[in-house]
Scaffold this motif. Structure first.
Motif, PDB file in Angstrom:
ATOM      1  N   UNK A 187       4.752 -11.019 -17.721  1.00  0.00           N
ATOM      2  CA  UNK A 187       3.904 -11.812 -16.829  1.00  0.00           C
ATOM      3  C   UNK A 187       3.621 -11.087 -15.517  1.00  0.00           C
ATOM      4  N   UNK A 188       4.553 -10.228 -15.079  1.00  0.00           N
ATOM      5  CA  UNK A 188       4.393  -9.497 -13.823  1.00  0.00           C
ATOM      6  C   UNK A 188       4.477  -8.000 -14.108  1.00  0.00           C
ATOM      7  N   UNK A 189       3.520  -7.251 -13.573  1.00  0.00           N
ATOM      8  CA  UNK A 189       3.524  -5.786 -13.657  1.00  0.00           C
ATOM      9  C   UNK A 189       3.325  -5.220 -12.257  1.00  0.00           C
ATOM     10  N   UNK A 190       3.886  -4.055 -12.027  1.00  0.00           N
ATOM     11  CA  UNK A 190       3.714  -3.394 -10.738  1.00  0.00           C
ATOM     12  C   UNK A 190       3.521  -1.893 -10.954  1.00  0.00           C
ATOM     13  N   UNK A 191       3.017  -1.235  -9.925  1.00  0.00           N
ATOM     14  CA  UNK A 191       2.938   0.212  -9.874  1.00  0.00           C
ATOM     15  C   UNK A 191       3.626   0.666  -8.596  1.00  0.00           C
ATOM     16  N   UNK A 192       4.270   1.812  -8.686  1.00  0.00           N
ATOM     17  CA  UNK A 192       4.970   2.372  -7.533  1.00  0.00           C
ATOM     18  C   UNK A 192       4.842   3.885  -7.585  1.00  0.00           C
ATOM     19  N   UNK A 193       4.699   4.505  -6.425  1.00  0.00           N
ATOM     20  CA  UNK A 193       4.641   5.960  -6.371  1.00  0.00           C
ATOM     21  C   UNK A 193       5.988   6.546  -6.783  1.00  0.00           C
ATOM     22  N   UNK A 194       5.936   7.671  -7.466  1.00  0.00           N
ATOM     23  CA  UNK A 194       7.173   8.368  -7.816  1.00  0.00           C
ATOM     24  C   UNK A 194       7.579   9.232  -6.621  1.00  0.00           C
ATOM     25  N   UNK A 195       7.872   8.540  -5.525  1.00  0.00           N
ATOM     26  CA  UNK A 195       8.225   9.197  -4.262  1.00  0.00           C
ATOM     27  C   UNK A 195       9.427   8.496  -3.638  1.00  0.00           C
ATOM     28  N   UNK A 196      10.371   8.084  -4.474  1.00  0.00           N
ATOM     29  CA  UNK A 196      11.548   7.382  -3.982  1.00  0.00           C
ATOM     30  C   UNK A 196      12.336   8.285  -3.033  1.00  0.00           C
ATOM     31  N   UNK A 197      12.910   7.671  -2.006  1.00  0.00           N
ATOM     32  CA  UNK A 197      13.641   8.407  -0.981  1.00  0.00           C
ATOM     33  C   UNK A 197      15.129   8.473  -1.313  1.00  0.00           C
TER      34      UNK A 197
ATOM     35  N   UNK B  25       4.798  -0.167   1.266  1.00  0.00           N
ATOM     36  CA  UNK B  25       3.374   0.003   0.964  1.00  0.00           C
ATOM     37  C   UNK B  25       3.134   0.879  -0.265  1.00  0.00           C
ATOM     38  N   UNK B  26       4.173   1.519  -0.801  1.00  0.00           N
ATOM     39  CA  UNK B  26       4.008   2.379  -1.973  1.00  0.00           C
ATOM     40  C   UNK B  26       4.226   1.634  -3.284  1.00  0.00           C
ATOM     41  N   UNK B  27       4.457   0.313  -3.215  1.00  0.00           N
ATOM     42  CA  UNK B  27       4.591  -0.529  -4.400  1.00  0.00           C
ATOM     43  C   UNK B  27       3.498  -1.584  -4.368  1.00  0.00           C
ATOM     44  N   UNK B  28       2.852  -1.800  -5.497  1.00  0.00           N
ATOM     45  CA  UNK B  28       1.805  -2.823  -5.593  1.00  0.00           C
ATOM     46  C   UNK B  28       1.993  -3.635  -6.866  1.00  0.00           C
ATOM     47  N   UNK B  29       1.991  -4.946  -6.729  1.00  0.00           N
ATOM     48  CA  UNK B  29       1.998  -5.823  -7.899  1.00  0.00           C
ATOM     49  C   UNK B  29       0.571  -5.821  -8.433  1.00  0.00           C
TER      50      UNK B  29
ATOM     51  N   UNK C 272      15.030  -4.409   4.888  1.00  0.00           N
ATOM     52  CA  UNK C 272      14.772  -3.794   6.194  1.00  0.00           C
ATOM     53  C   UNK C 272      13.518  -4.365   6.848  1.00  0.00           C
ATOM     54  N   UNK C 273      13.488  -5.687   6.979  1.00  0.00           N
ATOM     55  CA  UNK C 273      12.374  -6.389   7.626  1.00  0.00           C
ATOM     56  C   UNK C 273      11.034  -6.050   6.991  1.00  0.00           C
ATOM     57  N   UNK C 274      11.014  -6.011   5.656  1.00  0.00           N
ATOM     58  CA  UNK C 274       9.812  -5.797   4.837  1.00  0.00           C
ATOM     59  C   UNK C 274       9.269  -4.375   4.890  1.00  0.00           C
ATOM     60  N   UNK C 275      10.016  -3.434   5.418  1.00  0.00           N
ATOM     61  CA  UNK C 275       9.535  -2.057   5.497  1.00  0.00           C
ATOM     62  C   UNK C 275       9.799  -1.271   4.211  1.00  0.00           C
ATOM     63  N   UNK C 276      10.793  -1.683   3.429  1.00  0.00           N
ATOM     64  CA  UNK C 276      11.211  -0.961   2.231  1.00  0.00           C
ATOM     65  C   UNK C 276      11.374  -1.923   1.064  1.00  0.00           C
ATOM     66  N   UNK C 277      11.345  -1.369  -0.150  1.00  0.00           N
ATOM     67  CA  UNK C 277      11.713  -2.122  -1.344  1.00  0.00           C
ATOM     68  C   UNK C 277      12.735  -1.313  -2.127  1.00  0.00           C
ATOM     69  N   UNK C 278      13.629  -2.042  -2.764  1.00  0.00           N
ATOM     70  CA  UNK C 278      14.585  -1.462  -3.701  1.00  0.00           C
ATOM     71  C   UNK C 278      14.135  -1.885  -5.085  1.00  0.00           C
ATOM     72  N   UNK C 279      13.563  -0.955  -5.825  1.00  0.00           N
ATOM     73  CA  UNK C 279      13.053  -1.230  -7.165  1.00  0.00           C
ATOM     74  C   UNK C 279      14.220  -1.214  -8.147  1.00  0.00           C
ATOM     75  N   UNK C 280      14.332  -2.273  -8.943  1.00  0.00           N
ATOM     76  CA  UNK C 280      15.349  -2.318  -9.993  1.00  0.00           C
ATOM     77  C   UNK C 280      14.932  -1.311 -11.070  1.00  0.00           C
ATOM     78  N   UNK C 281      15.673  -0.222 -11.205  1.00  0.00           N
ATOM     79  CA  UNK C 281      15.265   0.868 -12.084  1.00  0.00           C
ATOM     80  C   UNK C 281      15.088   0.438 -13.536  1.00  0.00           C
TER      81      UNK C 281
END
Length: 132
Positions: free
Chosen positions: A12-22, A49-53, A85-94
């Motif tokens: 039901x939900x898909x996202x895209x994220x840059x392969x630029x994890x820190x 901003x590097x992740x988009x639903x 971090x106040x909406x500045x980062x996301x932790x993507x569940x791998x």
């Protein structure tokens, strides 16, 4: 920049994220164990901003507040990412990534509250809380 796709269990939900994890880690805190139903949550951190639903934004169940929350699929319950971090980062569940990222977890965090039935055997550094 390479973009990776990810999705929940039911699709039901898909996202895209840059392969630029820190950074990437395995979190053993009790909250991550509860939200995943597993011994730990492998995650990778990236700027928000590097992740988009791209599908099903209206199907997200947000647990927390506008700045810091876990984003689940409201149909199947999959934990997709945590906004931190106040909406500045996301932790993507791998585990929700369809495509393989170039990053791998480099350490374990919150091992002081890890599941007593799980033994860490991979040799990665272990931290009692956040990485020092």
């Amino acid at each position: 920049m390479t973009r990776l796709s990810g999705k929940c269990y039911c699709g039901a939900v898909s996202y895209e994220v840059e392969d630029a994890f820190v950074y990437a880690a395995n979190c053993h805190c009790s909250n991550c164990r509860r939200t995943t139903g597993s011994a730990f949550k492998p995650f990778a951190g990236i700027e928000r901003q590097k992740l988009a639903v791209v599908k099903g934004e209206d199907a997200l169940l947000i647990y927390g507040d506008a700045e810091n929350h876990d984003a689940h699929c409201n149909a199947c319950g999959s934990l997709l990412y945590s906004q931190v971090r106040e909406a500045a980062w996301v932790h993507v569940a791998l585990g929700t990534l369809v495509d393989a990222p170039t990053i791998r977890p480099t350490h374990h965090i919150f091992v002081d509250s890890k599941a007593p039935w799980y033994e860490i055997t991979d040799g990665l550094p272990q931290y009692q809380g956040h990485k020092e």
